[in-house]
Design a protein around this motif. Structure first.
Motif, PDB file in Angstrom:
ATOM      1  N   SER A 194       0.620  -9.826  13.258  1.00  0.00           N
ATOM      2  CA  SER A 194       0.096  -9.345  11.682  1.00  0.00           C
ATOM      3  C   SER A 194       1.306  -8.135  11.186  1.00  0.00           C
ATOM      4  O   SER A 194       1.721  -8.491  10.051  1.00  0.00           O
ATOM      5  CB  SER A 194      -1.189  -8.724  11.553  1.00  0.00           C
ATOM      6  N   LEU A 195       1.889  -7.621  12.031  1.00  0.00           N
ATOM      7  CA  LEU A 195       2.944  -6.496  11.471  1.00  0.00           C
ATOM      8  C   LEU A 195       4.291  -7.035  11.229  1.00  0.00           C
ATOM      9  O   LEU A 195       4.851  -6.944  10.293  1.00  0.00           O
ATOM     10  CB  LEU A 195       2.952  -5.318  12.651  1.00  0.00           C
ATOM     11  N   HIS A 196       4.354  -8.257  11.909  1.00  0.00           N
ATOM     12  CA  HIS A 196       5.649  -9.060  11.890  1.00  0.00           C
ATOM     13  C   HIS A 196       5.511  -9.718  10.639  1.00  0.00           C
ATOM     14  O   HIS A 196       6.583  -9.913   9.733  1.00  0.00           O
ATOM     15  CB  HIS A 196       5.795  -9.953  13.003  1.00  0.00           C
ATOM     16  N   LYS A 197       4.459 -10.224  10.213  1.00  0.00           N
ATOM     17  CA  LYS A 197       4.205 -11.012   9.059  1.00  0.00           C
ATOM     18  C   LYS A 197       4.419  -9.895   7.874  1.00  0.00           C
ATOM     19  O   LYS A 197       4.812 -10.355   6.887  1.00  0.00           O
ATOM     20  CB  LYS A 197       2.845 -11.469   8.711  1.00  0.00           C
ATOM     21  N   VAL A 198       3.950  -8.658   8.022  1.00  0.00           N
ATOM     22  CA  VAL A 198       4.100  -7.723   6.904  1.00  0.00           C
ATOM     23  C   VAL A 198       5.362  -7.459   6.826  1.00  0.00           C
ATOM     24  O   VAL A 198       5.728  -7.193   5.641  1.00  0.00           O
ATOM     25  CB  VAL A 198       3.275  -6.244   7.454  1.00  0.00           C
TER      26      VAL A 198
ATOM     27  N   ILE B 243       3.132  -3.548   0.348  1.00  0.00           N
ATOM     28  CA  ILE B 243       3.123  -3.427   2.075  1.00  0.00           C
ATOM     29  C   ILE B 243       1.901  -2.556   2.429  1.00  0.00           C
ATOM     30  O   ILE B 243       1.351  -2.760   3.252  1.00  0.00           O
ATOM     31  CB  ILE B 243       4.435  -3.207   2.603  1.00  0.00           C
ATOM     32  N   LYS B 244       1.826  -1.371   1.705  1.00  0.00           N
ATOM     33  CA  LYS B 244       0.649  -0.552   1.956  1.00  0.00           C
ATOM     34  C   LYS B 244      -0.545  -1.278   2.058  1.00  0.00           C
ATOM     35  O   LYS B 244      -1.692  -0.778   2.681  1.00  0.00           O
ATOM     36  CB  LYS B 244       0.828   0.713   1.004  1.00  0.00           C
TER      37      LYS B 244
ATOM     38  N   HIS C 100       9.785   1.254   3.996  1.00  0.00           N
ATOM     39  CA  HIS C 100       9.077  -0.375   3.834  1.00  0.00           C
ATOM     40  C   HIS C 100       7.721  -0.357   4.035  1.00  0.00           C
ATOM     41  O   HIS C 100       6.922  -0.999   3.037  1.00  0.00           O
ATOM     42  CB  HIS C 100       9.641  -0.990   5.049  1.00  0.00           C
ATOM     43  N   PHE C 101       7.048   0.646   4.858  1.00  0.00           N
ATOM     44  CA  PHE C 101       5.537   0.309   4.572  1.00  0.00           C
ATOM     45  C   PHE C 101       4.862   1.322   3.695  1.00  0.00           C
ATOM     46  O   PHE C 101       3.637   0.951   3.346  1.00  0.00           O
ATOM     47  CB  PHE C 101       5.021   1.150   6.122  1.00  0.00           C
TER      48      PHE C 101
END
Length: 289
Positions: free
Chosen positions: A32-36, A90-91, A84-85
């Motif tokens: 999921s983080l990779h998709k983000v 993204i947040k 980026h986050f």
């Protein structure tokens, strides 16, 4: 204070989930983080570690590795990943995953530390702040952190309670390991003693075989000089053993003590004393000689 550098790329994500849930779904979380991050095939998300927090929250430390076309790789700097986050879209995606807070885990520069220490936080008396700096047990690794309000005090109490539980769990594990090692040590000592007795028995049996073999080999031959010298030495030793004031008297005393112990052992069955059979046979042979 953190000791990691920006190039280490460590970013902390606080999830509103239990640690057991995070661990059981760690692979799905990484995907999921990779998709983000846009699903970029040159990026790989890695979990550095997890830690339980109060109120069923979990701290997850991650870093991202970027592979270049020439085959080399590097970690994405923590500030770049954090920026980026912190983007609005993204947040929102991170919040859908259960992320409540994100921050970098990088060391502070000397200028940042100086600024933090020189300026007391809002609502903190300068005198109390100066005293907090004086009471700092390790100024190289620690900085004072103010606690303002009951909410912050409650949070600190929960964190300390959580750490106490973790320490107690670790102590319980260490105690179990020590108990297991003590059991293994007792078993090993018993086996060593058993092997020593077996070695002594085998040594005696081997010596008896060698004696018989040597007797057969020397049968019909005259006694040689070295054998005569050995016989004289053995006769001398035998004489010393048979001397009333020397070893024979001590052996007789030992035999008397053994008989008394056997007698008391027969009277009181709960107290039993034993002696090795081979040793008892040798004592009898020497005392009779």
């Amino acid at each position: 204070m953190p000791s990691n550098k920006d190039e280490d790329g460590l970013v902390v994500l606080v999830f509103n989930k239990k640690e057991t849930e995070i661990r059981s779904q760690q692979q799905q979380l990484v995907e999921s983080l990779h998709k983000v991050l846009g699903g970029n095939q040159t990026l790989t998300v890695n979990v550095e570690g997890t830690k339980t927090l109060p109120d069923d929250q979990t701290e997850v430390v991650i870093y991202v590795v970027e592979r270049s076309p020439n085959g080399t790789s590097r970690r994405v700097p923590a500030t770049t990943l954090y920026a980026h986050f912190e983007q609005a879209n993204i947040k929102t995606q991170l919040q859908q995953l259960g992320v409540t807070l994100s921050m970098t885990r990088t060391e502070l520069s000397p200028a940042q530390i100086k600024q933090l220490l020189q300026n007391p936080p809002a609502g903190v008396d300068p005198i109390i702040w100066e005293q907090a700096k004086v009471d700092n047990p390790d100024s190289e690794k620690l900085i004072p952190v103010p606690m303002v309000g009951f909410k912050e005090l409650l949070r600190r109490l929960k964190v300390q309670d959580q750490m106490t539980k973790q320490h107690q769990t670790r102590l319980d594990i260490i105690s179990e390991d020590i108990s297991e090692l003590q059991k293994n040590q007792t078993t090993s000592v018993a086996k060593i003693a058993q092997y020593k007795r077996k070695l002594m028995d085998l040594s005696h049996r081997t010596l008896q075989v060698l004696i018989k073999q040597e007797i057969q080999r020397k049968s019909g031959y005259a006694i040689q000089a070295d054998e005569e010298q050995l016989r004289v030495q053995l006769d001398t030793i035998q004489g010393e053993l048979n001397a009333p004031t020397q070893f024979k008297g001590r052996l007789n005393e030992l035999m008397s003590q053994i008989r008394m112990q056997n007698h008391f052992g027969a009277v009181r069955s709960e107290e039993r004393y034993y002696i090795d059979a081979d040793l008892l046979r040798e004592i009898k042979q020497v005392s009779v000689a």
